[in-house]
Design a protein around this motif. Structure first.
Motif, mmCIF file in Angstrom:
data_model
loop_
_atom_site.group_PDB
_atom_site.id
_atom_site.type_symbol
_atom_site.label_atom_id
_atom_site.label_comp_id
_atom_site.label_asym_id
_atom_site.label_seq_id
_atom_site.Cartn_x
_atom_site.Cartn_y
_atom_site.Cartn_z
ATOM 1 N N ASP A 27 0.504 -0.625 0.121
ATOM 2 C CA ASP A 27 -0.098 0.028 -0.060
ATOM 3 C C ASP A 27 0.622 1.633 -0.046
ATOM 4 O OD1 ASP A 27 -1.920 1.380 0.220
ATOM 5 O OD2 ASP A 27 -2.822 1.319 2.280
ATOM 6 N N PRO A 28 1.608 1.754 -0.983
ATOM 7 C CA PRO A 28 2.423 2.459 -1.532
ATOM 8 C C PRO A 28 1.249 4.071 -1.244
ATOM 9 C CG PRO A 28 1.891 1.663 -3.226
ATOM 10 C CD PRO A 28 1.427 0.880 -2.525
ATOM 11 N N ALA A 29 -0.043 4.121 -1.387
ATOM 12 C CA ALA A 29 -0.562 5.078 -1.840
ATOM 13 C C ALA A 29 -0.383 6.340 -0.086
ATOM 14 C CB ALA A 29 -2.168 5.007 -2.080
ATOM 15 N N GLY A 30 -0.615 4.656 0.771
ATOM 16 C CA GLY A 30 -0.961 4.822 1.905
ATOM 17 C C GLY A 30 0.226 5.307 2.633
ATOM 18 N N ALA A 31 0.844 5.193 2.417
ATOM 19 C CA ALA A 31 2.342 5.383 2.888
ATOM 20 C C ALA A 31 3.012 6.547 2.585
ATOM 21 C CB ALA A 31 3.564 4.121 2.489
ATOM 22 N N ALA A 32 2.126 6.897 1.314
ATOM 23 C CA ALA A 32 2.266 8.356 0.893
ATOM 24 C C ALA A 32 1.484 9.580 1.936
ATOM 25 C CB ALA A 32 2.063 8.374 -0.238
ATOM 26 N N ALA A 33 0.356 9.204 2.315
ATOM 27 C CA ALA A 33 -0.433 9.896 3.313
ATOM 28 C C ALA A 33 -0.260 9.651 4.687
ATOM 29 C CB ALA A 33 -1.839 9.046 2.016
ATOM 30 N N LEU A 34 0.201 8.400 4.356
ATOM 31 C CA LEU A 34 0.435 8.500 6.505
ATOM 32 C C LEU A 34 1.773 9.196 6.969
ATOM 33 C CD1 LEU A 34 -0.355 7.008 9.053
ATOM 34 C CD2 LEU A 34 1.403 5.171 8.403
ATOM 35 N N LEU A 35 2.720 8.934 6.258
ATOM 36 C CA LEU A 35 3.937 9.847 6.477
ATOM 37 C C LEU A 35 3.946 11.260 6.781
ATOM 38 C CD1 LEU A 35 7.242 8.888 7.395
ATOM 39 C CD2 LEU A 35 7.530 9.453 4.582
ATOM 40 N N PRO A 36 3.603 11.994 5.475
ATOM 41 C CA PRO A 36 3.319 13.712 6.111
ATOM 42 C C PRO A 36 2.275 13.169 7.101
ATOM 43 C CG PRO A 36 3.013 12.938 3.343
ATOM 44 C CD PRO A 36 2.998 11.601 4.471
#
Length: 147
Positions: A27-36
């Motif tokens: 889930d790279p999209a989830g990671a991209a949303a969570l990290l910021p």
């Protein structure tokens, strides 16, 4: 100095670990949303969002001259962050003392709070006010600049 950055560092590490887990889980999209989100939280808990701190003795001296309030705070304190955010640009007109950097500031706070380091503690005209309403602090600041 390290103590001031411990909460932001923990948030960055936790966010990185969780984002890595999401990427590995597909889930790279989830990671991209969570990290910021974690990075913003780390920034909000860091000393970077507060005006530059000065020592307690210097802050009290300056306050005696111009009457501006002195705010004793510490990084990671949600009530201090609330005060800082609600004051907006007016926050720069107050004197900020980081009690984790200034032992004299920590001693002042303990003295007026029965041995506790309760922050924010705001001194207006030499009188301490613990966790005051930001609107009240703004009014006090306005009164000092009108005088």
């Amino acid at each position: 100095m390290m103590r001031a950055w411990s909460v932001p560092m923990v948030l960055v590490v936790c966010g990185s670990v969780m984002a890595t887990g999401l990427v590995r889980g597909g889930d790279p999209a989830g990671a991209a949303a969570l990290l910021p989100v974690f990075l913003l939280l780390a920034g909000a808990c860091s000393p970077l969002v507060f005006p530059r701190s000065i020592g307690a003795l210097e802050a009290r001296r300056r306050s005696a001259v111009d009457g501006r309030p002195v705010v004793f705070w510490r990084p990671g304190c949600t009530y201090c962050l609330r005060l800082r955010v609600r004051l907006g640009r007016d926050a720069r007109r107050l004197y900020w003392v980081d009690i984790w950097r200034d032992p004299a500031g920590a001693a002042v706070v303990r003295e007026v709070n029965s041995g506790d380091e309760t922050v924010p503690t705001v001194f207006v005209a030499g009188r301490p006010h613990v966790n005051p309403d930001p609107a009240w602090v703004r009014r006090q600041l306005a009164e000092t600049t009108e005088a």
